[in-house]
Every structure is written in C-alpha cells, then in structure tokens.
Design a protein around this motif. Structure first.
Motif, PDB file in Angstrom:
ATOM      1  N   CYS A  75       0.862  -1.187   0.000  1.00  0.00           N
ATOM      2  CA  CYS A  75       0.000   0.000   0.000  1.00  0.00           C
ATOM      3  C   CYS A  75       0.901   1.241   0.000  1.00  0.00           C
ATOM      4  O   CYS A  75       1.877   1.312   0.742  1.00  0.00           O
ATOM      5  CB  CYS A  75      -0.904  -0.006   1.237  1.00  0.00           C
ATOM      6  N   CYS A  77      -0.077   4.390   0.591  1.00  0.00           N
ATOM      7  CA  CYS A  77      -0.588   5.556   1.338  1.00  0.00           C
ATOM      8  C   CYS A  77       0.451   6.010   2.353  1.00  0.00           C
ATOM      9  O   CYS A  77       1.347   5.252   2.731  1.00  0.00           O
ATOM     10  CB  CYS A  77      -1.919   5.220   2.020  1.00  0.00           C
ATOM     11  N   CYS A  80       1.231   3.819   5.326  1.00  0.00           N
ATOM     12  CA  CYS A  80       1.909   2.530   5.112  1.00  0.00           C
ATOM     13  C   CYS A  80       3.296   2.689   4.484  1.00  0.00           C
ATOM     14  O   CYS A  80       4.135   1.795   4.599  1.00  0.00           O
ATOM     15  CB  CYS A  80       1.084   1.638   4.191  1.00  0.00           C
ATOM     16  N   HIS A 121      -9.430   0.140   5.541  1.00  0.00           N
ATOM     17  CA  HIS A 121      -8.261   0.861   5.027  1.00  0.00           C
ATOM     18  C   HIS A 121      -8.450   1.028   3.514  1.00  0.00           C
ATOM     19  O   HIS A 121      -9.092   0.189   2.881  1.00  0.00           O
ATOM     20  CB  HIS A 121      -6.981   0.064   5.320  1.00  0.00           C
ATOM     21  N   ARG A 122      -7.905   2.144   2.958  1.00  0.00           N
ATOM     22  CA  ARG A 122      -8.045   2.386   1.524  1.00  0.00           C
ATOM     23  C   ARG A 122      -6.675   2.513   0.891  1.00  0.00           C
ATOM     24  O   ARG A 122      -5.795   3.163   1.438  1.00  0.00           O
ATOM     25  CB  ARG A 122      -8.787   3.706   1.274  1.00  0.00           C
TER      26      ARG A 122
END
Ligand code: OGA
Ligand code: NM2
Ligand code: ZN
Ligand code: ZN
Length: 430
Positions: A75, A77, A80, A121-122
């Motif tokens: 990920c 983001c 992360c 989570h995205r």
C-alpha cells in the motif's frame, strides 16, 4: 505524479506543454473523461473468484494480476509507505496476510486502482506503477533483463572476434554514454579492452573511481604485476599463469579486474589468455552432466597466505566454495579456479575428492580448448568479469630496458551494476 522504471520513465525527457509526457497524457485522459462523462469505463478491476487475485484489465492485453496480500503489503498511502525513503513503514503487524479486499474499482480519471480493505483501510495504485510490477511472465522477464542485470552472452573461442569490444580510455572518462556501453559490455560479453590510456600508474585507479569505488584488498588499493624479487604471489614471477580467476579465497571475491599495461614485454610471451568460464560450465553441463554436478556441489579449499599491499600486513585468507556456483534461479553466479591458490587441504570425503578430480580435469580441458590469446600493448587496459572469466598469461623474459609492468585494480559488481542503472535510468524514483 510519480515516475517509475517503466518504459515511460525511459522517455521521461520528452515534455508536452512543459509537462513530462506521462503527466501530459494523464491530464489529457482526465480532460477526455470530463468531456465524455458517459463514456464507458476502459479499464476494469475485479477480484478473480477462483484465484482471489486482483485483476486489472486494460483495453488491450492480458489482465495485470496481483495477490491481495501483495497489494496490502505494498500500500502506497502515507500511513503505510514513507515515500521520501521509498520504505515500507510496517513492522509486520500480522496484517497483510489476514486482511482481504472488500471492494476494488478502477478510477478512470486518476488512472488508479482503488482498493477498500475489510478493515476499511483504503489504497490507491497508479496504473503505471502497477504495470511495472505486473506478475505476468513477460513483465518480470523484462524487469530482470532491462533493470536488474543484462543477460550474459556466453561465448566460445570461435565467437571471440564477434564479442570483442574496444573503447577509448578518454571517452570512458569523459562520456557517460561510453561509460555505460563499457559497463554493459563487461556485464554481457564479460570483458572489454580500453585503448589509449596514458603512461600513468593511476589509470586503473581513475577507472575504478569513474565507476564508483575501488575494492581494497589484501594486495592494496592497486597492485603492480611485475616480476619482483622475493615475490609473494605466483603472478609476480615471469612464469606462465594458468587460466584462473583472482581471489577465489575471498567470500567477497573481486568483481572485475582492471589490468593496465604500462610496459609490455618485448619477449615472445607476456600475452593474455582468456576463456569464458560460464560458457565452459555450460558445455560441461551439456557434455558431462554428472561432472557438472560434482563441480557445482563439492566445496574446494582456496587459500592465500603471505603479506603484500601498501602496509605489508600479513594475511591468511581461506574460503571454501565449489568451482561452479549457481544463483537462486539456477544461473551461473561465479566460477572459482586458481591452481596456484588451491589448498592441499581438501576438506571433503575421499570419494568426493576422487570424483572431483575427474570432473575438474574435464572442466579444465574445455577451458583450455576454448581459450583465446592476445597480447596487450602499452596503453591498453584489459578489463574483465573476475567472477566469470578465466584469464592467464604466457611466460615472458624481462630484459634490461624492458621490464613488463601492469597495474591492476578491482571493483565489485554491486558498484558496477548500481552505476550502470543510474546511467540507464537517471530519473528512477522507486
Ligand atoms: C594476475 C594476472 C595477468 C598478466 O596478476 O593475476 O592474471 O598479464 N596477470 O600478467
Ligand atoms: N594479485 C595480482 O588470486 C590471486 O592471488 C591472483 C592477484 C596478486 C593481486 C593474483
Ligand atoms: Zn495504506
Ligand atoms: Zn589474475
């Protein structure tokens, strides 16, 4: 917008309206999708019901496929991933394996895969970033060959003229493109000759610095190959040197050998011999698979005891390793061979020792029959992959006023490949 090591990054230097071509294409796509709000999605994302992998199907080509755990692990983001250091922040909180995808979609406007996870989570992933990391066979192969390491081109005696590369010393020092071509030749053909170096004992050192960092060894920063009184190494005599690699007695054996000829012998000898050890190993594998297996598996004791180098500190180097060493993919990683540096201690069973001698005999017979010979001139720099090539020298005679003199230096492959990649992908970001 991040640029990465995809085909597009190779074209990074093209700009459209002041924007790199990828960024310009992205804004075009965004404009088009705004102007045509009813246009049907061109890229689709889904979870494959049977494999569980996330698939991204672009308009053309086969789907890009990714394991769910890999997407979560990578990920991008800010929570992360720390983008400035290109580092995953995770302490492995046991998350990635246990959290599945809840929803996937493809955002046409942003050209991103969007994932919503079971824990809410995205993650979003740029399509260019994803393509670069496609698990498909062709994409993996392209990355390994174009970015990781250019594949070695194995050669036998009859191919020598076709694989022989020459470069001008000054061009290597002054032109990045020539430096790149030279390093590529070392990676692919395994050797190259530089012409026109000055009569200066620092040439080998300058070349090592041009690549990055010299490898300092028990023989110093650089070493002088000439016939020396009280020689501590067989190479420092006028005797013939049988086909060998330098430093098999090192775990971290020197990657390349840079040998600058300052004075060549006017006697008949002093010529170089050279054979491609990976080619020899491949021939042995074809012709005598059992002997190949013996040389691949039986460790040999390599040793070097003495003192040398700038400070003349004593050394006692030992390394046990087979003649043929393979990498994790089964490819050739390193060949060890140096009759002058093979210990009489052989720490294997009697049976292994006897079968090893028989296999070694076949290996050396192929090596010798495939060896080429050429004689460098003053100003030539002979550079070769010391993990792959076997090199040697014919006997020579010094005379008053003609004392053969070479200066050598080593560089490690970590440094060389890194330099080569920075030359090929100057804008690599991740
Ligand atoms: C060496 C060596 C080659 C030469 O010193 O290890 O291979 O031409 N020398 O003297
Ligand atoms: N020298 C040239 O492996 C060897 O000892 C070969 C290395 C002395 C640095 C020679
Ligand atoms: Zn995240
Ligand atoms: Zn040598």
């Amino acid at each position: 917008m991040k640029l990465c090591l995809s085909d597009s990054s190779v074209r990074h230097s093209y700009f459209v309206d002041g924007l790199p071509v990828e960024a310009a294409m992205k804004s075009c796509r965004q404009l088009i999708s705004r102007l045509l709000p009813l246009r049907k999605s061109s890229t689709l994302a889904r979870v494959n019901a049977s494999s569980g992998h996330v698939e991204v199907q672009e308009e053309q080509g086969s789907p890009l496929k990714y394991p769910q755990v890999w997407l979560r692990d990578n990920c991008q983001c800010a929570g992360c991933f720390h983008s400035a250091t290109r580092a995953r922040k995770s302490h492995w909180e046991r998350g990635p394996l246990n959290i599945g995808v809840s929803q996937v979609g493809f955002n046409q406007e942003e050209q991103q895969l969007e994932v919503i996870w079971q824990d809410k989570h995205r993650s979003t992933f740029d399509i260019a970033w994803l393509r670069e990391r496609d698990f498909g066979e062709a994409a993996r192969k392209r990355y390994l060959q174009e970015v990781y390491k250019p594949p070695a081109q194995l050669w036998g005696k009859s191919d020598f003229e076709a694989v022989r590369r020459e470069f001008q010393y000054q061009d290597v020092l002054q032109q990045k493109a020539v430096l790149k071509d030279w390093l590529e030749a070392l990676a692919v053909q395994g050797f190259a000759i530089l012409k026109g170096a000055p009569n200066d004992i620092n040439v080998a050192k300058h070349l090592a610095k041009r690549i990055g960092y010299i490898k300092r060894t028990t023989y110093g920063d650089v070493f002088e190959v000439k016939s020396k009184p009280n020689a501590g190494n067989y190479a420092y005599l006028m005797t013939p040197l049988p086909l060998h690699t330098d430093m098999p007695y090192y775990e971290y054996k020197a990657g390349i050998n840079i040998l600058h000829t300052l004075v060549q012998s006017e006697s008949k000898g002093g010529a170089n011999t050279l054979t491609d050890g990976f080619y020899v190993a491949s021939q042995l594998q074809k012709q005598h698979p059992q002997d190949f297996e013996v040389l691949r598996s039986v460790p040999v004791n390599w040793f070097d005891i003495g003192h040398d180098g700038d400070d003349s500190k004593p050394f006692h180097s030992l390394w046990r390793a087979p003649v043929i060493c393979l990498d994790a993919d089964g490819g050739f990683a390193r060949v060890n061979q140096n009759t002058t540096k093979r210990d009489s201690r052989f720490s294997v069973s009697l049976e292994q020792a006897v079968s090893w001698y028989n296999a070694y005999d076949k290996f050396l017979a192929i090596a010798q029959s495939e060896a080429v010979e050429f004689k460098t001139q003053a100003g030539d720099v002979f550079v070769f992959n010391n993990l792959r090539m076997l090199h040697g020298r014919t006997a020579y005679e010094d005379a008053p006023g003609n004392k053969r003199h070479l200066v050598g230096a080593y560089v490690d492959w970590d440094i060389i490949y890194s330099k080569l990649r920075t030359l090929k992908f100057p804008n690599a970001k991740d």
